[in-house]
Design a protein around this motif. Structure first.
Motif, PDB file in Angstrom:
ATOM      1  N   GLU A 116      22.851  -2.228  25.700  1.00 34.52           N
ATOM      2  CA  GLU A 116      21.589  -2.241  26.923  1.00 34.52           C
ATOM      3  C   GLU A 116      20.757  -3.085  27.036  1.00 34.52           C
ATOM      4  OE1 GLU A 116      19.164   0.664  29.726  1.00 34.52           O
ATOM      5  OE2 GLU A 116      20.193   1.618  28.270  1.00 34.52           O
ATOM      6  N   THR A 117      20.260  -3.878  25.759  1.00 33.57           N
ATOM      7  CA  THR A 117      19.339  -4.827  25.354  1.00 33.57           C
ATOM      8  C   THR A 117      20.139  -6.390  25.960  1.00 33.57           C
ATOM      9  OG1 THR A 117      20.125  -5.221  23.202  1.00 33.57           O
ATOM     10  CG2 THR A 117      18.475  -3.644  23.764  1.00 33.57           C
ATOM     11  N   LEU A 118      21.567  -6.432  25.892  1.00 26.42           N
ATOM     12  CA  LEU A 118      22.024  -7.440  26.201  1.00 26.42           C
ATOM     13  C   LEU A 118      21.635  -8.125  27.755  1.00 26.42           C
ATOM     14  CD1 LEU A 118      25.652  -7.234  24.388  1.00 26.42           C
ATOM     15  CD2 LEU A 118      23.567  -8.626  23.796  1.00 26.42           C
ATOM     16  N   PRO A 119      21.624  -9.146  27.936  1.00 27.22           N
ATOM     17  CA  PRO A 119      21.387  -9.582  29.652  1.00 27.22           C
ATOM     18  C   PRO A 119      22.472  -9.067  30.260  1.00 27.22           C
ATOM     19  CG  PRO A 119      21.151 -11.541  27.909  1.00 27.22           C
ATOM     20  CD  PRO A 119      21.649 -10.485  27.072  1.00 27.22           C
ATOM     21  N   GLY A 120      22.110  -8.566  31.624  1.00 29.64           N
ATOM     22  CA  GLY A 120      22.750  -8.192  32.608  1.00 29.64           C
ATOM     23  C   GLY A 120      23.598  -7.021  32.386  1.00 29.64           C
ATOM     24  N   ILE A 121      23.324  -6.175  31.306  1.00 27.48           N
ATOM     25  CA  ILE A 121      23.627  -4.930  31.183  1.00 27.48           C
ATOM     26  C   ILE A 121      22.827  -3.748  31.357  1.00 27.48           C
ATOM     27  CG2 ILE A 121      25.039  -3.457  29.414  1.00 27.48           C
ATOM     28  CD1 ILE A 121      26.154  -5.688  28.166  1.00 27.48           C
ATOM     29  N   GLY A 122      23.044  -2.896  32.182  1.00 26.74           N
ATOM     30  CA  GLY A 122      22.116  -1.699  32.554  1.00 26.74           C
ATOM     31  C   GLY A 122      22.565  -0.548  31.815  1.00 26.74           C
ATOM     32  N   ARG A 123      21.973   0.786  31.960  1.00 28.97           N
ATOM     33  CA  ARG A 123      22.176   1.955  31.391  1.00 28.97           C
ATOM     34  C   ARG A 123      23.629   2.299  31.743  1.00 28.97           C
ATOM     35  NH1 ARG A 123      18.631   7.413  32.698  1.00 28.97           N
ATOM     36  NH2 ARG A 123      20.009   8.947  31.321  1.00 28.97           N
ATOM     37  N   SER A 124      24.118   2.290  32.735  1.00 28.17           N
ATOM     38  CA  SER A 124      25.607   2.716  33.452  1.00 28.17           C
ATOM     39  C   SER A 124      26.802   1.726  32.703  1.00 28.17           C
ATOM     40  CB  SER A 124      25.650   2.822  34.861  1.00 28.17           C
ATOM     41  OG  SER A 124      27.029   3.287  35.055  1.00 28.17           O
ATOM     42  N   THR A 125      26.648   0.460  32.706  1.00 30.38           N
ATOM     43  CA  THR A 125      27.311  -0.584  32.086  1.00 30.38           C
ATOM     44  C   THR A 125      27.451  -0.281  30.650  1.00 30.38           C
ATOM     45  OG1 THR A 125      27.173  -2.057  33.704  1.00 30.38           O
ATOM     46  CG2 THR A 125      28.208  -2.612  31.816  1.00 30.38           C
ATOM     47  N   ALA A 126      26.427   0.036  29.882  1.00 28.38           N
ATOM     48  CA  ALA A 126      26.350   0.119  28.269  1.00 28.38           C
ATOM     49  C   ALA A 126      27.085   1.581  28.191  1.00 28.38           C
ATOM     50  CB  ALA A 126      24.911   0.302  27.856  1.00 28.38           C
ATOM     51  N   GLY A 127      26.904   2.440  28.998  1.00 25.98           N
ATOM     52  CA  GLY A 127      27.590   3.790  28.942  1.00 25.98           C
ATOM     53  C   GLY A 127      29.078   3.569  29.049  1.00 25.98           C
ATOM     54  N   ALA A 128      29.743   3.002  29.822  1.00 25.44           N
ATOM     55  CA  ALA A 128      30.910   2.669  30.218  1.00 25.44           C
ATOM     56  C   ALA A 128      31.440   1.975  28.959  1.00 25.44           C
ATOM     57  CB  ALA A 128      31.138   1.950  31.438  1.00 25.44           C
ATOM     58  N   ILE A 129      30.892   0.939  28.518  1.00 24.74           N
ATOM     59  CA  ILE A 129      31.487   0.088  27.249  1.00 24.74           C
ATOM     60  C   ILE A 129      31.427   1.086  26.141  1.00 24.74           C
ATOM     61  CG2 ILE A 129      30.918  -1.663  25.746  1.00 24.74           C
ATOM     62  CD1 ILE A 129      29.767  -3.248  28.188  1.00 24.74           C
ATOM     63  N   ALA A 130      30.435   1.766  25.741  1.00 26.00           N
ATOM     64  CA  ALA A 130      30.472   2.762  24.625  1.00 26.00           C
ATOM     65  C   ALA A 130      31.539   3.724  24.705  1.00 26.00           C
ATOM     66  CB  ALA A 130      29.011   3.371  24.600  1.00 26.00           C
ATOM     67  N   SER A 131      31.772   4.328  25.813  1.00 26.16           N
ATOM     68  CA  SER A 131      32.734   5.335  26.209  1.00 26.16           C
ATOM     69  C   SER A 131      34.240   4.656  25.997  1.00 26.16           C
ATOM     70  CB  SER A 131      32.626   6.203  27.134  1.00 26.16           C
ATOM     71  OG  SER A 131      32.843   5.380  28.512  1.00 26.16           O
ATOM     72  N   PHE A 132      34.550   3.795  26.756  1.00 27.33           N
ATOM     73  CA  PHE A 132      35.901   2.967  26.665  1.00 27.33           C
ATOM     74  C   PHE A 132      36.063   2.402  25.388  1.00 27.33           C
ATOM     75  CE2 PHE A 132      35.000   2.789  31.588  1.00 27.33           C
ATOM     76  CZ  PHE A 132      35.492   4.155  31.812  1.00 27.33           C
ATOM     77  N   ALA A 133      35.071   1.843  24.717  1.00 23.93           N
ATOM     78  CA  ALA A 133      35.744   0.754  23.557  1.00 23.93           C
ATOM     79  C   ALA A 133      35.608   1.615  22.708  1.00 23.93           C
ATOM     80  CB  ALA A 133      34.824  -0.419  23.625  1.00 23.93           C
ATOM     81  N   PHE A 134      34.534   2.410  22.313  1.00 27.07           N
ATOM     82  CA  PHE A 134      34.090   2.826  21.110  1.00 27.07           C
ATOM     83  C   PHE A 134      34.187   4.731  20.968  1.00 27.07           C
ATOM     84  CE2 PHE A 134      31.415  -0.757  21.609  1.00 27.07           C
ATOM     85  CZ  PHE A 134      32.323  -1.507  20.736  1.00 27.07           C
ATOM     86  N   GLY A 135      34.609   5.286  22.293  1.00 22.52           N
ATOM     87  CA  GLY A 135      34.900   6.633  22.206  1.00 22.52           C
ATOM     88  C   GLY A 135      33.523   7.379  21.948  1.00 22.52           C
ATOM     89  N   GLN A 136      32.660   6.843  22.551  1.00 28.48           N
ATOM     90  CA  GLN A 136      31.350   7.543  22.448  1.00 28.48           C
ATOM     91  C   GLN A 136      31.110   8.400  23.650  1.00 28.48           C
ATOM     92  OE1 GLN A 136      27.846   5.452  20.893  1.00 28.48           O
ATOM     93  NE2 GLN A 136      29.239   3.909  20.506  1.00 28.48           N
ATOM     94  N   PRO A 137      30.372   9.651  23.585  1.00 22.62           N
ATOM     95  CA  PRO A 137      30.177  10.390  24.677  1.00 22.62           C
ATOM     96  C   PRO A 137      29.125  10.104  25.630  1.00 22.62           C
ATOM     97  CG  PRO A 137      29.357  11.707  22.800  1.00 22.62           C
ATOM     98  CD  PRO A 137      30.043  10.353  22.476  1.00 22.62           C
TER      99      PRO A 137
END
Length: 351
Positions: A116-137
């Motif tokens: 979420e600290t990366l430019p242009g990435i908010g809470r929801s996008t960070a959550g999507a990446i974490a769940s789809f790429a890394f299997g996080q809940p």
């Protein structure tokens, strides 16, 4: 009286829907590559899936890895984004790729708070990446998910309001399962995009309709709440089309603001032009999400005063932008705003 879904039953129904009907064959699916997932999430913001697919495929072909994107020039990135709109997304994507390359050795971070600290990435996008790429809940809350939750639990008010958004996030976090999170998140987006649509939702076929508070109270149209209306502003500009020896003068717009980083026609004051030196082309309106741009194109005549040509060839007219001349057959190789591209193509076709 209808009782709302329990978090466990809600997530079970959503996951069941995913396995039966969820989308599984989009170009960015079937992979756990965080770069491709991130790119798709950014492109899909405010943009329909059918529009995104060809852009995504062309982007990946040119920049197959985050390192390739980090090493690309601004012009290359903007040219590949041209037509998708919301150009700050492309600028932030490029900046974030460079940060990943320099600060994370080209390896995408896995922690959602770091993402979420990366430019242009908010809470929801960070959550999507974490769940789809890394299997996080991790929970997500894009526009589709907001609509499904607001209707299912009758959460009143416009989601842009802080209190409403907080209530939606609380519900999103509570309902997100610890297992099969990626399937759940994908299904929530699919339900909002395909079943629980803004208008004419397919409630009878929705797996959540049995305990959907909005559906069972016949108040679907009330959720989510509408954004308070404001008078739509407009802005008027004059665009100067300066063509010399089969080349057109373009100015690179500043990095921030509308069409940041794209090459555009210079904006001028009509009072600087004498009637015998310009031809007024057909005016048009370009609609942004938040205002209308009224454009009057001005074609500079071939016998225009040399001083006038030189003045409008100088980058100071749009500081701190750059100015350059581009061959007319070179225009598809640079990043142009859609209305500029359409205007120049039409002008060439008519000439």
């Amino acid at each position: 009286m209808t009782t709302p879904w329990s978090p466990t039953d809600f997530s079970a129904k959503v996951i069941e829907y995913y396995h039966a009907h969820g989308r599984k064959h989009l170009p960015w699916q079937g992979t756990q590559d965080p770069y491709k997932i991130w790119l798709s999430e950014i492109m899909l913001q405010q943009t329909q899936v059918t529009t995104v697919i060809p852009y995504f495929e062309r982007f990946i072909e040119s920049f197959p890895t985050v390192t390739d994107l980090a090493q690309a020039t601004d012009d290359q990135v903007m040219q590949h984004w041209s037509g998708l709109g919301y150009y700050s997304r492309a600028r932030n994507l490029h900046k974030a790729a460079q940060i990943i390359e320099t600060e994370f050795s080209g390896v995408f971070p896995q922690d959602p708070e770091t993402i979420e600290t990366l430019p242009g990435i908010g809470r929801s996008t960070a959550g999507a990446i974490a769940s789809f790429a890394f299997g996080q809940p991790t929970a997500i809350l894009d526009g589709n998910v907001k609509r499904v939750l607001a209707r299912s639990y009758a959460i009143e008010g416009w989601p842009g309001n802080g209190k409403v958004l907080k209530a939606l996030w609380q519900r999103a976090e509570t309902n997100t399962p610890q297992q099969e999170t990626a399937a759940y998140n994908q299904a929530m987006m699919d339900l909002g995009a395909i079943v629980c649509t803004r208008s004419k939702p397919d409630c009878p076929d929705c797996p959540l309709s049995k305990h959907c508070l909005a559906y069972n109270s016949n108040s679907i149209e009330q959720y989510p709440g509408k954004k308070p209306k404001k008078a739509r502003p407009s802005k008027s500009v004059y665009w100067l089309i300066n063509i010399r020896q089969e080349k057109v003068l373009l100015h690179k717009r500043p990095p921030s603001g509308i069409w940041g980083g794209l090459w555009a026609l210079p904006e001028v004051q009509q009072k600087e032009m004498s009637p015998d030196q310009i031809q007024q082309l057909d005016p048009f309106v370009h609609k942004f999400s938040h205002y209308d741009l009224q454009v009057q194109p001005l074609l500079l005549s071939s016998n225009a005063d040399k001083a006038l040509v030189e003045k409008n060839s100088h980058p100071s007219i749009m500081e701190p932008a750059q100015a350059d001349w581009f061959s007319l057959n070179q225009l598809n190789e640079i990043g142009l705003p859609t209305p500029v591209s359409k205007l120049l193509v039409k002008l060439l076709e008519d000439s």
